[in-house]
Design a protein around this motif. Sequence first.
Motif, PDB file in Angstrom:
ATOM      1  N   LEU A 178      77.084  77.778  62.958  1.00  0.00           N
ATOM      2  CA  LEU A 178      76.640  76.719  62.055  1.00  0.00           C
ATOM      3  C   LEU A 178      77.713  75.641  61.908  1.00  0.00           C
ATOM      4  CD1 LEU A 178      74.928  78.830  59.231  1.00  0.00           C
ATOM      5  CD2 LEU A 178      73.789  77.234  60.793  1.00  0.00           C
ATOM      6  N   GLY A 179      78.965  76.076  61.911  1.00  0.00           N
ATOM      7  CA  GLY A 179      80.067  75.137  61.776  1.00  0.00           C
ATOM      8  C   GLY A 179      80.220  74.203  62.955  1.00  0.00           C
ATOM      9  N   LEU A 180      79.660  74.579  64.104  1.00  0.00           N
ATOM     10  CA  LEU A 180      79.737  73.744  65.294  1.00  0.00           C
ATOM     11  C   LEU A 180      78.638  72.693  65.362  1.00  0.00           C
ATOM     12  CD1 LEU A 180      80.677  76.352  68.063  1.00  0.00           C
ATOM     13  CD2 LEU A 180      82.159  74.667  66.969  1.00  0.00           C
ATOM     14  N   LEU A 181      77.604  72.864  64.545  1.00  0.00           N
ATOM     15  CA  LEU A 181      76.537  71.870  64.521  1.00  0.00           C
ATOM     16  C   LEU A 181      77.043  70.584  63.883  1.00  0.00           C
ATOM     17  CD1 LEU A 181      73.506  74.065  63.395  1.00  0.00           C
ATOM     18  CD2 LEU A 181      74.144  73.410  65.716  1.00  0.00           C
ATOM     19  N   PRO A 182      76.557  69.425  64.318  1.00  0.00           N
ATOM     20  CA  PRO A 182      76.985  68.155  63.720  1.00  0.00           C
ATOM     21  C   PRO A 182      76.775  68.156  62.207  1.00  0.00           C
ATOM     22  CG  PRO A 182      75.719  67.763  65.717  1.00  0.00           C
ATOM     23  CD  PRO A 182      75.609  69.234  65.427  1.00  0.00           C
ATOM     24  N   THR A 183      77.734  67.616  61.493  1.00  0.00           N
ATOM     25  CA  THR A 183      77.673  67.606  60.028  1.00  0.00           C
ATOM     26  C   THR A 183      76.406  66.942  59.508  1.00  0.00           C
ATOM     27  OG1 THR A 183      80.088  67.531  59.903  1.00  0.00           O
ATOM     28  CG2 THR A 183      78.866  66.910  57.932  1.00  0.00           C
ATOM     29  N   ASP A 184      76.048  65.803  60.098  1.00  0.00           N
ATOM     30  CA  ASP A 184      74.849  65.103  59.658  1.00  0.00           C
ATOM     31  C   ASP A 184      73.604  65.950  59.881  1.00  0.00           C
ATOM     32  OD1 ASP A 184      76.411  62.984  58.951  1.00  0.00           O
ATOM     33  OD2 ASP A 184      75.973  61.788  60.733  1.00  0.00           O
ATOM     34  N   GLN A 185      73.610  66.719  60.953  1.00  0.00           N
ATOM     35  CA  GLN A 185      72.456  67.567  61.248  1.00  0.00           C
ATOM     36  C   GLN A 185      72.331  68.678  60.215  1.00  0.00           C
ATOM     37  OE1 GLN A 185      72.339  69.151  65.230  1.00  0.00           O
ATOM     38  NE2 GLN A 185      70.848  70.727  64.700  1.00  0.00           N
ATOM     39  N   VAL A 186      73.439  69.323  59.891  1.00  0.00           N
ATOM     40  CA  VAL A 186      73.422  70.414  58.918  1.00  0.00           C
ATOM     41  C   VAL A 186      73.015  69.900  57.540  1.00  0.00           C
ATOM     42  CG1 VAL A 186      74.833  72.113  57.716  1.00  0.00           C
ATOM     43  CG2 VAL A 186      75.112  71.790  60.171  1.00  0.00           C
ATOM     44  N   LYS A 187      73.586  68.773  57.124  1.00  0.00           N
ATOM     45  CA  LYS A 187      73.262  68.222  55.815  1.00  0.00           C
ATOM     46  C   LYS A 187      71.827  67.715  55.746  1.00  0.00           C
ATOM     47  CE  LYS A 187      77.918  66.881  54.382  1.00  0.00           C
ATOM     48  NZ  LYS A 187      78.797  65.762  53.962  1.00  0.00           N
ATOM     49  N   GLY A 188      71.225  67.478  56.903  1.00  0.00           N
ATOM     50  CA  GLY A 188      69.857  66.980  56.941  1.00  0.00           C
ATOM     51  C   GLY A 188      68.803  68.041  56.724  1.00  0.00           C
ATOM     52  N   TYR A 189      69.191  69.307  56.772  1.00  0.00           N
ATOM     53  CA  TYR A 189      68.195  70.364  56.586  1.00  0.00           C
ATOM     54  C   TYR A 189      67.749  70.430  55.124  1.00  0.00           C
ATOM     55  CZ  TYR A 189      69.127  72.145  61.281  1.00  0.00           C
ATOM     56  OH  TYR A 189      69.238  72.280  62.646  1.00  0.00           O
ATOM     57  N   ASP A 190      66.447  70.501  54.928  1.00  0.00           N
ATOM     58  CA  ASP A 190      65.889  70.645  53.588  1.00  0.00           C
ATOM     59  C   ASP A 190      65.931  72.083  53.115  1.00  0.00           C
ATOM     60  OD1 ASP A 190      64.880  67.859  53.144  1.00  0.00           O
ATOM     61  OD2 ASP A 190      63.721  68.352  54.934  1.00  0.00           O
ATOM     62  N   LEU A 191      65.934  73.022  54.057  1.00  0.00           N
ATOM     63  CA  LEU A 191      65.949  74.435  53.702  1.00  0.00           C
ATOM     64  C   LEU A 191      66.407  75.265  54.889  1.00  0.00           C
ATOM     65  CD1 LEU A 191      65.113  76.693  51.603  1.00  0.00           C
ATOM     66  CD2 LEU A 191      62.928  76.779  52.835  1.00  0.00           C
ATOM     67  N   ILE A 192      67.248  76.260  54.614  1.00  0.00           N
ATOM     68  CA  ILE A 192      67.590  77.270  55.603  1.00  0.00           C
ATOM     69  C   ILE A 192      66.960  78.584  55.149  1.00  0.00           C
ATOM     70  CG2 ILE A 192      69.429  78.634  56.650  1.00  0.00           C
ATOM     71  CD1 ILE A 192      71.236  76.276  56.549  1.00  0.00           C
ATOM     72  N   ASN A 210      78.357  76.983  50.008  1.00  0.00           N
ATOM     73  CA  ASN A 210      79.528  76.117  50.185  1.00  0.00           C
ATOM     74  C   ASN A 210      79.151  74.672  50.501  1.00  0.00           C
ATOM     75  OD1 ASN A 210      81.293  78.242  49.725  1.00  0.00           O
ATOM     76  ND2 ASN A 210      81.450  78.779  51.883  1.00  0.00           N
ATOM     77  N   HIS A 211      77.985  74.487  51.133  1.00  0.00           N
ATOM     78  CA  HIS A 211      77.578  73.138  51.528  1.00  0.00           C
ATOM     79  C   HIS A 211      76.527  72.542  50.595  1.00  0.00           C
ATOM     80  CE1 HIS A 211      79.590  74.441  55.226  1.00  0.00           C
ATOM     81  NE2 HIS A 211      79.665  73.171  55.545  1.00  0.00           N
ATOM     82  N   GLY A 212      76.088  73.331  49.605  1.00  0.00           N
ATOM     83  CA  GLY A 212      75.237  72.789  48.564  1.00  0.00           C
ATOM     84  C   GLY A 212      73.813  72.455  48.951  1.00  0.00           C
ATOM     85  N   PHE A 213      73.180  73.306  49.768  1.00  0.00           N
ATOM     86  CA  PHE A 213      71.762  73.076  50.027  1.00  0.00           C
ATOM     87  C   PHE A 213      70.980  74.379  49.919  1.00  0.00           C
ATOM     88  CE2 PHE A 213      72.540  74.818  54.123  1.00  0.00           C
ATOM     89  CZ  PHE A 213      73.605  74.146  54.691  1.00  0.00           C
ATOM     90  N   PRO A 214      69.649  74.284  49.709  1.00  0.00           N
ATOM     91  CA  PRO A 214      68.836  75.472  49.446  1.00  0.00           C
ATOM     92  C   PRO A 214      68.773  76.424  50.636  1.00  0.00           C
ATOM     93  CG  PRO A 214      67.685  73.482  48.755  1.00  0.00           C
ATOM     94  CD  PRO A 214      68.863  73.045  49.577  1.00  0.00           C
TER      95      PRO A 214
END
Length: 295
Positions: A178-192, A210-214
């Motif tokens: 997950l840490g290797l994925l582009p930051t913008d891509q990870v932050k763009g997810y609405d839900l994991i 740690n990254h503050g998403f659902p």
Amino acid sequence: MFTVVSRISPAKDISLIEVFAPRIASAMLPGQFVTVKPTAGSRSVSLPVMKINHQAGTIGLLVQAVDEATALMVNNPEIFIFDRLTGPLGRPSLLADCNDRELVNSKLLFVAGGLGVASALMQIEWLNNIGVKTDVLLTAPTKASLLFREQFEKNCRNVYLATDDGSVGFHGSVTQMLGLLPTDQVKGYDLITTFGPLKMMKQVADFALNHGFPATAGFVELLSATGLNGFRLDVGGESMDVALEGPEFDARQVDFQHAISRSSISVSSAKDTAETVKLRGIPGIGLGEPVSKQA
């Protein structure tokens, strides 16, 4: 009684069993599960539904032989009629409450390992059928133990692979991948949404926190793999039944460390079946919604 239509073995001691159950197939929603009693004298087993064929009226169950009841389903070809099959059970995924347009405009990531691929593939195929393309991160010890890769590639926009031995895909853990994925891509997810071994789901939960998403985590595979039919969760001081009030919960609130310490629970230790897997409450943090609910 329910007839077994087919039984295939994608890996040792694991079978994908297709069962004729038209009522359940028509009523099943993503996130729900079933219980199966293979014979009159065996116990009932909680199982994830991996696929649904509405036209044929069948459901596909992914089963691993971990005790006598599951071994009957996996390893005994003479059992072609199950004594009882009950479902749908549990609460559907929160995604089922959203309308198609909302889902199409959302960005979703699934993380799955082990038997968790069953629940993940069920939800991903359901989403794909209404035009929603998702991303998935599949993790396994080795290339040989990576299940149903082709089906995920058929239904997903992006498929990321991680193996413990590096035999295919990324050599490392879920968190590292997950840490290797582009930051913008990870932050763009609405839900994991994650399904699979507790340690893997803990990594996903920590990453989401740690990254503050659902993030949500499903526990049907835990019920199946440990040979338990159910357990209770302590959610914010309130006891909750996984089968009735789950099986998916806010991954960021699950006390995975405590759950892992209880992972030795098995059907051979009856006193442990009543133990509670506890959740931690996180002040100020709720599950949230990846997309708005349908009115």
